[in-house]
Design an enzyme around this catalytic site. Structure first.
Site, mmCIF file in Angstrom:
data_model
loop_
_atom_site.group_PDB
_atom_site.id
_atom_site.type_symbol
_atom_site.label_atom_id
_atom_site.label_comp_id
_atom_site.label_asym_id
_atom_site.label_seq_id
_atom_site.Cartn_x
_atom_site.Cartn_y
_atom_site.Cartn_z
ATOM 1 N N ASP A 44 -42.818 10.496 30.905
ATOM 2 C CA ASP A 44 -41.218 10.509 31.247
ATOM 3 C C ASP A 44 -40.783 11.586 30.591
ATOM 4 O OD1 ASP A 44 -41.290 8.462 32.310
ATOM 5 O OD2 ASP A 44 -40.659 7.163 31.118
ATOM 6 N N GLU A 215 -35.680 6.112 40.893
ATOM 7 C CA GLU A 215 -35.404 5.995 39.433
ATOM 8 C C GLU A 215 -36.051 7.839 39.337
ATOM 9 O OE1 GLU A 215 -38.409 3.930 37.588
ATOM 10 O OE2 GLU A 215 -39.591 5.440 37.681
ATOM 11 N N HIS A 279 -41.038 11.594 37.433
ATOM 12 C CA HIS A 279 -40.300 11.465 36.703
ATOM 13 C C HIS A 279 -39.924 13.078 35.820
ATOM 14 C CE1 HIS A 279 -37.523 8.940 33.410
ATOM 15 N NE2 HIS A 279 -37.365 9.998 32.776
#
Length: 343
Positions: A44, A215, A279
């Site tokens: 991330d 996401e 991400h």
């Protein structure tokens, strides 16, 4: 991100491993080039570039740290500074994931995902905010602004400003594991008005690894006034983890779900020995002339969702129609020019 048992593994890359990696990077590249990955691990990842200085961060699990460097090729030699440590109890006590640093209204804001103490389930995850009015975000005097008042539990919050208005997008838990939702902002830690779902994982490539997941949304303004949102699709432990793209036409209302259309296929996926690309974040070169993407990836297949997911960066361009063209992930170890305007 939706995680599994990997979360119980070590959070820190060993000091010896990092030192050897830094030495390898230093011997393989001079100040004008870099190679991927930037670090031996760091899921991330996020970069904010301000006045030629890069501020970097990634998921550490129980705290938030910042790396600072004026040359991204030297990130492995930078010393991280812990700017916030999770409390032992409370709604933001553990599973500190996906931090993002933003400069808003002359202040610094840190958005991060966290889970309440005593719980490991998705129903107790939310996005939280820290504020700092110092000129330097490495200053450790951060104010806890608490939980963003989203309508649902969720993760991976981000903010963007468009046509003078500020918006918040995150990944709420819905009937399809996760979706993407948007709302207007009253201030950097408070939402106002309706919260609308703008994307669900309805494509096969968004359902790899046994979960239906979208996401990690990130806003990207197009050169012709278009709005784009990248997102990560499928379970993070799948090699099919990849980046998708939403588009809204110039003049569209970002709060209107009908304004957004989805690319029918991933816009960045596993290739060239780089696996599970996802991400991401965006940043500009110091001279403002180049667009760059940062994302994490694995160096071999079936490495799952661990702290070994490492940060990669590469420059991207725009098509004649004004859409981002990310190309394929660049193979590891290939020397590439650093962002233009680097000191």
């Amino acid at each position: 991100m939706v995680r599994c048992s990997w979360y119980k593994t070590r959070w820190l890359i060993g000091a010896g491993t990092l030192a050897m990696f830094a030495a390898r990077v230093a011997s393989a590249a001079d100040a004008s080039t870099y190679t991927n990955p930037l670090l031996p691990g760091g899921p991330d990842p996020w970069i904010t570039q301000v006045d030629g200085v890069y501020y970097y961060m990634h998921t550490l699990g129980n705290r938030i740290a910042l790396w600072r460097t004026d040359n991204i090729a030297h990130l492995a030699q930078a010393t991280p500074l812990v700017v916030w440590t999770a409390p032992t109890t409370g709604p933001n006590a553990h599973s500190i994931w996906a931090p993002e640093l933003h400069r808003l209204d002359g202040k610094w804001f840190l958005y991060y995902s966290a889970t309440a103490s005593g719980f490991t389930d998705d129903k107790h995850r939310a996005v939280f905010v820290l504020e700092n009015d110092a000129a330097d975000p490495m200053n450790t005097h951060w104010i806890d602004r608490g939980r963003v008042n989203t309508a649902r539990p969720g993760i991976d919050g981000t903010v963007f400003t468009h046509a003078g208005k500020r918006y918040f997008v995150y990944s709420p838990y819905t009937e399809t594991d996760t979706s993407l939702a948007i709302a207007a902002m009253k201030n950097p830690w408070t939402l106002t008005g309706p919260e609308n779902v703008i994307a669900r994982p309805n494509q096969p490539w968004e359902q790899q690894g046994g979960r239906k997941i979208v996401e990690g949304p990130e806003f990207l303004p197009g050169p012709n006034g278009d709005l784009f949102l990248t997102y990560s699709a499928s379970a993070c432990w799948s090699d099919g983890y990849s980046l998708g793209l939403l588009h809204a036409a110039p003049g569209a209302d970002p709060l209107d779900p009908a304004a957004w259309s989805k690319s029918p296929r991933p816009v960045l996926k596993s290739a060239n020995g780089v696996y599970a690309t996802g991400h991401n974040g965006f940043f500009m070169s110091p001279d403002g002339k180049e667009h760059w993407i940062i994302y994490h990836a694995n160096s071999a297949p079936d490495m799952k969702c661990t702290q070994q997911r490492a940060p990669h960066i590469q420059r991207f361009d725009w098509t004649d129609q004004g859409w981002p063209d990310f190309g394929e992930p660049v193979a590891e170890g290939v020397p590439l020019p650093v962002p233009s305007g680097t000191r």
